[in-house]
Write a protein that holds these residues in place. Structure first.
Motif, PDB file in Angstrom:
ATOM      1  N   GLY A  90       0.761  -1.240   0.000  1.00 23.65           N
ATOM      2  CA  GLY A  90       0.000   0.000   0.000  1.00 23.65           C
ATOM      3  C   GLY A  90       0.788   1.283   0.000  1.00 23.65           C
ATOM      4  O   GLY A  90       0.253   2.338   0.331  1.00 23.65           O
ATOM      5  N   ILE A  91       2.086   1.254  -0.378  1.00 32.97           N
ATOM      6  CA  ILE A  91       2.875   2.493  -0.387  1.00 32.97           C
ATOM      7  C   ILE A  91       3.322   2.870  -1.797  1.00 32.97           C
ATOM      8  O   ILE A  91       4.084   3.806  -1.975  1.00 32.97           O
ATOM      9  N   GLY A  92       2.858   2.114  -2.810  1.00 34.00           N
ATOM     10  CA  GLY A  92       3.234   2.416  -4.182  1.00 34.00           C
ATOM     11  C   GLY A  92       4.693   2.130  -4.478  1.00 34.00           C
ATOM     12  O   GLY A  92       5.360   2.907  -5.162  1.00 34.00           O
ATOM     13  N   ALA A  93       5.216   1.016  -3.955  1.00 29.23           N
ATOM     14  CA  ALA A  93       6.620   0.663  -4.159  1.00 29.23           C
ATOM     15  C   ALA A  93       6.935   0.528  -5.646  1.00 29.23           C
ATOM     16  O   ALA A  93       6.114   0.036  -6.424  1.00 29.23           O
ATOM     17  N   SER A  94       8.137   0.974  -6.054  1.00 25.08           N
ATOM     18  CA  SER A  94       8.496   0.926  -7.473  1.00 25.08           C
ATOM     19  C   SER A  94       8.702  -0.509  -7.953  1.00 25.08           C
ATOM     20  O   SER A  94       8.540  -0.798  -9.132  1.00 25.08           O
ATOM     21  N   ILE A  95       9.085  -1.419  -7.048  1.00 25.54           N
ATOM     22  CA  ILE A  95       9.116  -2.855  -7.342  1.00 25.54           C
ATOM     23  C   ILE A  95       8.124  -3.503  -6.388  1.00 25.54           C
ATOM     24  O   ILE A  95       8.246  -3.373  -5.170  1.00 25.54           O
ATOM     25  N   GLY A  96       7.143  -4.192  -6.919  1.00 25.54           N
ATOM     26  CA  GLY A  96       6.152  -4.827  -6.066  1.00 25.54           C
ATOM     27  C   GLY A  96       4.949  -3.959  -5.781  1.00 25.54           C
ATOM     28  O   GLY A  96       4.098  -4.322  -4.960  1.00 25.54           O
ATOM     29  N   GLY A  97       4.848  -2.823  -6.435  1.00 26.81           N
ATOM     30  CA  GLY A  97       3.705  -1.952  -6.213  1.00 26.81           C
ATOM     31  C   GLY A  97       2.485  -2.311  -7.037  1.00 26.81           C
ATOM     32  O   GLY A  97       1.424  -1.741  -6.864  1.00 26.81           O
ATOM     33  N   PHE A  98       2.650  -3.271  -7.958  1.00 28.01           N
ATOM     34  CA  PHE A  98       1.549  -3.692  -8.808  1.00 28.01           C
ATOM     35  C   PHE A  98       1.446  -5.207  -8.787  1.00 28.01           C
ATOM     36  O   PHE A  98       2.330  -5.891  -8.274  1.00 28.01           O
ATOM     37  N   ALA A  99       0.398  -5.747  -9.368  1.00 28.51           N
ATOM     38  CA  ALA A  99       0.115  -7.179  -9.271  1.00 28.51           C
ATOM     39  C   ALA A  99       1.233  -8.026  -9.862  1.00 28.51           C
ATOM     40  O   ALA A  99       1.431  -8.045 -11.062  1.00 28.51           O
ATOM     41  N   ASP A 149     -16.594  -6.580   9.600  1.00 31.08           N
ATOM     42  CA  ASP A 149     -16.727  -5.138   9.349  1.00 31.08           C
ATOM     43  C   ASP A 149     -15.407  -4.553   8.842  1.00 31.08           C
ATOM     44  O   ASP A 149     -14.801  -3.687   9.475  1.00 31.08           O
ATOM     45  N   VAL A 150     -14.978  -5.042   7.690  1.00 35.82           N
ATOM     46  CA  VAL A 150     -13.716  -4.619   7.087  1.00 35.82           C
ATOM     47  C   VAL A 150     -13.888  -3.258   6.415  1.00 35.82           C
ATOM     48  O   VAL A 150     -14.856  -3.032   5.699  1.00 35.82           O
ATOM     49  N   HIS A 151     -12.948  -2.363   6.656  1.00 36.58           N
ATOM     50  CA  HIS A 151     -12.952  -1.042   6.023  1.00 36.58           C
ATOM     51  C   HIS A 151     -11.618  -0.816   5.329  1.00 36.58           C
ATOM     52  O   HIS A 151     -10.561  -1.040   5.923  1.00 36.58           O
ATOM     53  N   LEU A 152     -11.670  -0.380   4.092  1.00 35.69           N
ATOM     54  CA  LEU A 152     -10.463  -0.040   3.348  1.00 35.69           C
ATOM     55  C   LEU A 152     -10.312   1.471   3.309  1.00 35.69           C
ATOM     56  O   LEU A 152     -11.283   2.191   3.047  1.00 35.69           O
ATOM     57  N   GLU A 153      -9.106   1.949   3.569  1.00 34.25           N
ATOM     58  CA  GLU A 153      -8.840   3.385   3.628  1.00 34.25           C
ATOM     59  C   GLU A 153      -7.695   3.732   2.691  1.00 34.25           C
ATOM     60  O   GLU A 153      -6.863   2.890   2.367  1.00 34.25           O
ATOM     61  N   ARG A 154      -7.652   4.995   2.288  1.00 35.86           N
ATOM     62  CA  ARG A 154      -6.563   5.484   1.431  1.00 35.86           C
ATOM     63  C   ARG A 154      -6.226   6.915   1.835  1.00 35.86           C
ATOM     64  O   ARG A 154      -7.122   7.752   1.977  1.00 35.86           O
ATOM     65  N   SER A 155      -4.929   7.189   2.018  1.00 36.47           N
ATOM     66  CA  SER A 155      -4.508   8.526   2.427  1.00 36.47           C
ATOM     67  C   SER A 155      -4.365   9.430   1.209  1.00 36.47           C
ATOM     68  O   SER A 155      -4.348   8.967   0.067  1.00 36.47           O
ATOM     69  N   ASP A 156      -4.239  10.721   1.465  1.00 33.53           N
ATOM     70  CA  ASP A 156      -4.019  11.682   0.378  1.00 33.53           C
ATOM     71  C   ASP A 156      -2.705  11.409  -0.349  1.00 33.53           C
ATOM     72  O   ASP A 156      -2.561  11.710  -1.529  1.00 33.53           O
ATOM     73  N   GLY A 157      -1.732  10.801   0.349  1.00 35.90           N
ATOM     74  CA  GLY A 157      -0.448  10.495  -0.257  1.00 35.90           C
ATOM     75  C   GLY A 157      -0.435   9.211  -1.069  1.00 35.90           C
ATOM     76  O   GLY A 157       0.572   8.861  -1.665  1.00 35.90           O
ATOM     77  N   GLY A 158      -1.550   8.473  -1.072  1.00 36.23           N
ATOM     78  CA  GLY A 158      -1.651   7.261  -1.881  1.00 36.23           C
ATOM     79  C   GLY A 158      -1.472   5.963  -1.120  1.00 36.23           C
ATOM     80  O   GLY A 158      -1.669   4.883  -1.680  1.00 36.23           O
ATOM     81  N   ALA A 159      -1.096   6.027   0.166  1.00 33.25           N
ATOM     82  CA  ALA A 159      -0.957   4.801   0.955  1.00 33.25           C
ATOM     83  C   ALA A 159      -2.344   4.232   1.255  1.00 33.25           C
ATOM     84  O   ALA A 159      -3.315   4.969   1.415  1.00 33.25           O
ATOM     85  N   SER A 160      -2.433   2.908   1.314  1.00 31.60           N
ATOM     86  CA  SER A 160      -3.727   2.272   1.589  1.00 31.60           C
ATOM     87  C   SER A 160      -3.579   1.253   2.705  1.00 31.60           C
ATOM     88  O   SER A 160      -2.491   0.706   2.924  1.00 31.60           O
ATOM     89  N   TRP A 161      -4.676   0.997   3.415  1.00 33.53           N
ATOM     90  CA  TRP A 161      -4.667   0.030   4.498  1.00 33.53           C
ATOM     91  C   TRP A 161      -6.098  -0.419   4.773  1.00 33.53           C
ATOM     92  O   TRP A 161      -7.063   0.163   4.276  1.00 33.53           O
TER      93      TRP A 161
END
Length: 199
Positions: free
Chosen positions: A49-58, A164-176
């Motif tokens: 969830g941090i947009g890593a340059s390696i491993g940031g995509f599927a 009760d799972v909730h997905l969140e995303r910050s303004d900087g693009g991190a997700s959790w």
């Protein structure tokens, strides 16, 4: 000899891949009770969830993991590196562990030993908050994994209350993701362990 040359080329490639990407560790590890100097072990971590340059995509960390795995005796890594949607490439000398175990290893509280069993016995926890249709799809996928892959899936159990799972995303693009209560999840996991003898 050719194998050693290939290993050397892969080592140089792995070094160049990591240049500029390695940051100082914030973890202080305690002393271990045993040490081995005849084998080289590496840990590959790609945070989620941090947009890593390696491993940031599927699945795009798999080539890097295979490369690093080719120059070490043992590679320790985790699902975010090895999984990409439905893509998975097993690496024979890799220990594939979940986050808690990886944290405990990095802080010196836990050591790993390759599993001698051919298969682990698995239990699946289903969120009771999912729709009946989605639950049916999951159960069908479990049956398919048993039949086609030969996995020892001992049982599936729904939580006694929705997670009760909730997905969140910050303004900087991190997700959790967060759960409102973990007790239903742990209770179902314990029941699978005790009633179905899952590992």
């Amino acid at each position: 000899l050719e194998q050693e040359r290939t290993r050397g080329r892969n080592y140089q490639h792995a070094q160049s891949l990591c240049q500029g990407r390695v940051r100082p560790s914030w973890i202080v590890a305690s002393a271990r009770c045993s040490e081995s100097i005849d084998r080289f072990t590496a840990v590959m971590i790609v945070p989620t969830g941090i947009g890593a340059s390696i491993g940031g995509f599927a699945g795009d960390a798999l080539p890097a993991a295979r490369l690093i795995g080719s120059v070490v005796d043992t590679l320790i890594t985790h699902p975010n590196v090895m999984n990409g949607a439905q893509m998975f490439w097993p690496i024979p000398n890799a220990l594939y562990v979940e986050g808690f175990g990886l944290d405990a290893f990095a802080t010196g509280k836990l050591d790993f030993q390759p599993c001698s069993k051919a298969l682990n016995s698995v239990g699946v926890v289903l969120d009771s908050g999912m729709s009946p249709e989605l639950r049916t799809r999951h159960l069908q996928a479990i049956d398919a994994a048993r039949a086609t892959l030969g996995l020892d899936i001992r049982g599936a159990m729904s939580t006694y209350a929705p997670l009760d799972v909730h997905l969140e995303r910050s303004d900087g693009g991190a997700s959790w993701g967060t759960l409102n209560g973990i007790d239903p999840l742990l209770s179902a996991a314990r029941a699978l362990r005790d009633q179905h003898k899952c590992d």
